[in-house]
Design a protein around this motif. Structure first.
Motif, PDB file in Angstrom:
ATOM      1  N   PHE A 119       0.824  -1.204   0.000  1.00  0.00           N
ATOM      2  CA  PHE A 119       0.000   0.000   0.000  1.00  0.00           C
ATOM      3  C   PHE A 119       0.863   1.261   0.000  1.00  0.00           C
ATOM      4  CE2 PHE A 119      -2.320   3.405   2.105  1.00  0.00           C
ATOM      5  CZ  PHE A 119      -3.490   3.430   1.364  1.00  0.00           C
ATOM      6  N   ARG A 120       1.903   1.284   0.807  1.00  0.00           N
ATOM      7  CA  ARG A 120       2.765   2.471   0.861  1.00  0.00           C
ATOM      8  C   ARG A 120       3.442   2.728  -0.484  1.00  0.00           C
ATOM      9  NH1 ARG A 120      -0.127   3.686   4.884  1.00  0.00           N
ATOM     10  NH2 ARG A 120       0.306   2.620   6.842  1.00  0.00           N
ATOM     11  N   ARG A 121       3.577   1.701  -1.296  1.00  0.00           N
ATOM     12  CA  ARG A 121       4.224   1.849  -2.597  1.00  0.00           C
ATOM     13  C   ARG A 121       3.241   2.239  -3.702  1.00  0.00           C
ATOM     14  NH1 ARG A 121       9.154   2.735  -5.036  1.00  0.00           N
ATOM     15  NH2 ARG A 121       9.122   1.878  -7.135  1.00  0.00           N
ATOM     16  N   THR A 122       2.059   1.609  -3.690  1.00  0.00           N
ATOM     17  CA  THR A 122       1.137   1.779  -4.815  1.00  0.00           C
ATOM     18  C   THR A 122      -0.153   2.506  -4.457  1.00  0.00           C
ATOM     19  OG1 THR A 122      -0.038  -0.311  -4.450  1.00  0.00           O
ATOM     20  CG2 THR A 122       1.979  -0.393  -5.776  1.00  0.00           C
ATOM     21  N   GLY A 123      -0.445   2.660  -3.160  1.00  0.00           N
ATOM     22  CA  GLY A 123      -1.712   3.251  -2.770  1.00  0.00           C
ATOM     23  C   GLY A 123      -2.874   2.293  -2.909  1.00  0.00           C
ATOM     24  N   PRO A 189      -3.081  -4.739  -8.028  1.00  0.00           N
ATOM     25  CA  PRO A 189      -2.315  -3.973  -7.041  1.00  0.00           C
ATOM     26  C   PRO A 189      -0.904  -3.643  -7.513  1.00  0.00           C
ATOM     27  CG  PRO A 189      -2.014  -6.284  -6.584  1.00  0.00           C
ATOM     28  CD  PRO A 189      -2.744  -6.173  -7.913  1.00  0.00           C
ATOM     29  N   PHE A 190      -0.634  -3.779  -8.826  1.00  0.00           N
ATOM     30  CA  PHE A 190       0.754  -3.732  -9.286  1.00  0.00           C
ATOM     31  C   PHE A 190       1.201  -2.373  -9.822  1.00  0.00           C
ATOM     32  CE2 PHE A 190      -0.689  -8.172 -10.078  1.00  0.00           C
ATOM     33  CZ  PHE A 190       0.141  -8.821  -9.183  1.00  0.00           C
ATOM     34  N   LEU A 191       0.265  -1.473 -10.116  1.00  0.00           N
ATOM     35  CA  LEU A 191       0.630  -0.243 -10.810  1.00  0.00           C
ATOM     36  C   LEU A 191       1.218   0.789  -9.858  1.00  0.00           C
ATOM     37  CD1 LEU A 191       0.180   0.814 -13.826  1.00  0.00           C
ATOM     38  CD2 LEU A 191      -1.554   2.288 -12.799  1.00  0.00           C
ATOM     39  N   ASP A 192       2.335   1.383 -10.258  1.00  0.00           N
ATOM     40  CA  ASP A 192       2.885   2.532  -9.539  1.00  0.00           C
ATOM     41  C   ASP A 192       2.102   3.755 -10.008  1.00  0.00           C
ATOM     42  OD1 ASP A 192       4.360   4.818  -8.757  1.00  0.00           O
ATOM     43  OD2 ASP A 192       6.205   3.654  -8.659  1.00  0.00           O
ATOM     44  N   GLU A 201       9.080  -3.830  -7.997  1.00  0.00           N
ATOM     45  CA  GLU A 201       9.311  -4.072  -6.578  1.00  0.00           C
ATOM     46  C   GLU A 201       8.129  -4.800  -5.944  1.00  0.00           C
ATOM     47  OE1 GLU A 201       9.513  -1.392  -2.503  1.00  0.00           O
ATOM     48  OE2 GLU A 201      10.306  -0.531  -4.364  1.00  0.00           O
ATOM     49  N   VAL A 202       6.910  -4.374  -6.279  1.00  0.00           N
ATOM     50  CA  VAL A 202       5.722  -5.009  -5.726  1.00  0.00           C
ATOM     51  C   VAL A 202       5.557  -6.418  -6.289  1.00  0.00           C
ATOM     52  CG1 VAL A 202       3.193  -4.920  -5.684  1.00  0.00           C
ATOM     53  CG2 VAL A 202       4.539  -2.861  -5.210  1.00  0.00           C
ATOM     54  N   THR A 203       5.767  -6.575  -7.581  1.00  0.00           N
ATOM     55  CA  THR A 203       5.673  -7.904  -8.182  1.00  0.00           C
ATOM     56  C   THR A 203       6.607  -8.881  -7.483  1.00  0.00           C
ATOM     57  OG1 THR A 203       5.181  -6.880 -10.320  1.00  0.00           O
ATOM     58  CG2 THR A 203       5.816  -9.189 -10.344  1.00  0.00           C
ATOM     59  N   GLY A 278      -2.675   9.570  -1.071  1.00  0.00           N
ATOM     60  CA  GLY A 278      -2.691   9.360   0.368  1.00  0.00           C
ATOM     61  C   GLY A 278      -2.157   7.992   0.715  1.00  0.00           C
ATOM     62  N   LEU A 279      -0.860   7.921   0.958  1.00  0.00           N
ATOM     63  CA  LEU A 279      -0.227   6.629   1.208  1.00  0.00           C
ATOM     64  C   LEU A 279      -0.038   6.350   2.690  1.00  0.00           C
ATOM     65  CD1 LEU A 279       2.452   6.664  -1.634  1.00  0.00           C
ATOM     66  CD2 LEU A 279       0.084   5.878  -1.704  1.00  0.00           C
ATOM     67  N   ASP A 280      -0.596   7.210   3.539  1.00  0.00           N
ATOM     68  CA  ASP A 280      -0.542   6.955   4.972  1.00  0.00           C
ATOM     69  C   ASP A 280      -1.903   6.421   5.422  1.00  0.00           C
ATOM     70  OD1 ASP A 280      -1.992   9.215   4.562  1.00  0.00           O
ATOM     71  OD2 ASP A 280      -0.894  10.484   5.967  1.00  0.00           O
ATOM     72  N   GLY A 281      -2.096   6.277   6.712  1.00  0.00           N
ATOM     73  CA  GLY A 281      -3.352   5.764   7.211  1.00  0.00           C
ATOM     74  C   GLY A 281      -3.451   4.256   7.057  1.00  0.00           C
ATOM     75  N   GLU A 282      -4.635   3.723   7.379  1.00  0.00           N
ATOM     76  CA  GLU A 282      -4.833   2.271   7.311  1.00  0.00           C
ATOM     77  C   GLU A 282      -4.787   1.794   5.868  1.00  0.00           C
ATOM     78  OE1 GLU A 282      -7.780  -1.252   8.975  1.00  0.00           O
ATOM     79  OE2 GLU A 282      -8.188   0.840   9.475  1.00  0.00           O
ATOM     80  N   PRO A 283      -3.992   0.751   5.585  1.00  0.00           N
ATOM     81  CA  PRO A 283      -3.922   0.237   4.208  1.00  0.00           C
ATOM     82  C   PRO A 283      -5.256  -0.367   3.785  1.00  0.00           C
ATOM     83  CG  PRO A 283      -2.058  -0.536   5.531  1.00  0.00           C
ATOM     84  CD  PRO A 283      -3.058   0.060   6.480  1.00  0.00           C
TER      85      PRO A 283
END
Length: 489
Positions: A119-123, A189-192, A201-203, A278-283
């Motif tokens: 989540f922190r990487r891709t949102g 969930p793979f797109l930056d 990195e996510v893959t 918004g990459l913070d908060g609950e994933p």
């Protein structure tokens, strides 16, 4: 003669094609149901049945609407895994976004911190029915299906490939292009979201580097082709995408930052336009990339939705036509009955990820009526919508669409629970958005304000809104306790 425009919306349980004139007025709708195979927490669909339904509705519509067809826009359900060969034929049944087979895997990823890292990487948060865990599950338990597949695509991509030859543009092209997708579907969930390309990195983090070749190329902007010979509408230009959530936002006129859309369908989807990642908060939820780089839809597509109400209606033997009467017959609070409406076999994915969460009914006695259960379920779904919209950052106007809008009493309940006016947009909003996306891609000027004008404004009742503000706080307390119990199982 003026042109007619067609939008196709390949939904989870219904495939629809809608025709519009140049002013956005509806000219006709055709629909066909498609089956869901639900058993032991697994939810699958027959791709040939889905594609056949698309051909049926397109054939019925093109045979009845007036004038030449200007173009066709295509949208469809997102997530899941649709394994296909190079020409878009199925390798196995499609695995739906509702599927729960990967919940143990997701639970382990949550414990290890992997879900949060993605989540922190891709949102975008990982949940059991999204491609990441489903591909990882297949790689572990059904590798032969991945070995036989050319691509792991999304619903509309399979349909687009089979409706067209999708040949690469330009003279001398000898081979068809690979089955592709667009930035909206690829967002989970793979797109930056910054680069609009896959995050290697996510893959790798999800253990899928060895299956990287299955991820379809991303067409940005959306793909354009022509309907192939032998299919209704042959020769007509057709575009692919965005997927249904983003298409509904376009069809409802939700394009300005802060404005939101609530889709009351099988999935209860809350969307808010934003220019901030918004990459913070609950994933939880995702950031859907749009046709405007630097602008996203902060999406909270909850698993809870009309499917929860459908279950209660089946259980109580109540036809949908009696929902309004049931809601009107029971006061706010449903005589003490409370429903946490998390009926999906894969738990919940927004505004939190809890694969083991299940529905709970409390306050039930021998005096409880079917109408009480219906009212309590509709209230519970309303509370879930408020939770999602708050998490998504709603600050502007709110539009509402989907099958739930057929119930005026439920719309009034939503306005009261949410405590704000609702711009109701009825009709085939996803298909309408698919047409508007196609018009933008093809450079066809349409009056988007006329195409997206609301049908009505539903105002909240101040007294009931005040009651539901307190009831919503109680809902959150009960939900917190239920999540703790789910994690303990």
């Amino acid at each position: 003669m003026a042109a007619t425009y067609i939008g196709i919306d390949v939904g989870t349980s219904m495939v629809k094609a809608a025709a519009f004139d140049e002013a956005g007025r509806p000219l006709g709708v055709e629909s066909r149901p498609v089956a869901l195979d639900i058993r032991d927490g697994r939810v699958e669909q027959d791709m040939d049945e889905v594609y056949g339904a698309v051909v049926d509705v397109l054939g019925a519509l093109t045979g009845s609407v007036p004038g030449p067809i200007g173009f066709i826009g295509l949208t469809g359900q997102g997530d899941g895994v649709w394994l296909v060969t190079g020409d878009g034929r199925p390798v196995r049944k499609a695995i739906s976004w509702m599927d729960g087979r990967a919940h143990d895997l997701v639970t382990a990823w949550q414990s290890s911190g992997l879900v949060e890292a993605v989540f922190r990487r891709t949102g975008s948060a990982v949940f059991p029915g999204c491609p990441g865990p489903l591909l990882a599950w297949l790689d572990r338990y059904e590798p032969e299906s991945l070995d036989a597949a050319h691509s792991a695509v999304y619903c509309k991509d399979m349909v687009f490939r089979r409706l067209t030859d999708d040949s690469p543009p330009g003279p001398g092209a000898a081979t068809a292009a690979p089955v592709a997708t667009d930035v909206s579907d690829a967002s989970m969930p793979f797109l930056d979201p910054r680069t609009r390309t896959y995050s290697e990195e996510v893959t790798a983090a999800l253990g899928l580097s060895g299956r990287r070749g299955l991820l379809p190329p991303v067409r940005d902007p959306i793909a354009v082709s022509a309907v192939r010979p032998g299919v209704p509408g042959a020769g007509t230009r057709i575009t692919s995408g965005p997927y249904d959530l983003a298409a509904c936002a376009l069809g409802a006129g939700v394009t300005e930052p802060g404005d939101g859309l609530l889709i009351v369908g099988t999935c209860l989807a809350s969307l808010v336009v934003t220019r901030e990642l918004g990459l913070d908060g609950e994933p939880a939820g995702l950031h859907i990339s749009t046709d405007r780089p630097g602008q996203w839809l902060r999406a909270m597509p909850a698993m809870v939705g009309t499917a929860a109400l459908d279950w209660v209606l089946r259980t109580t033997g109540t036809p949908y036509t009696e929902v309004d009467a049931a809601l009107e017959a029971v006061p706010p609070g449903a005589h003490g009955v409370r429903v946490l409406p998390y009926f999906a076999p894969s738990g919940e994915r927004a505004p939190f990820v809890e694969p083991r969460l299940r529905a709970e009914l409390t306050g039930v006695s021998l005096e409880t009526t079917g109408a009480d259960l219906i009212r309590a379920t509709c209230e519970g779904i309303g509370f879930a919508a408020r939770h999602c919209l708050e998490a998504a950052g709603l600050s502007g106007t709110l539009a509402i669409c989907g099958g739930g809008t057929k119930s005026p009493a439920w719309m009034r309940l939503f306005a009261d629970v949410l405590g704000r006016p609702l711009r109701t947009v009825t009709g085939e909003v996803g298909a309408r958005g698919a047409v508007l996306a196609a018009a933008g891609r093809l450079g066809v000027g349409l009056d988007t304000a006329a195409w997206t004008a609301p049908d009505a404004i539903v105002e909240p009742d101040p007294g009931r809104a005040g009651y539901y503000t307190k009831a919503y706080a109680d809902h959150l307390e009960r939900l917190t306790a239920a999540r703790s119990r789910a994690r303990a199982t």
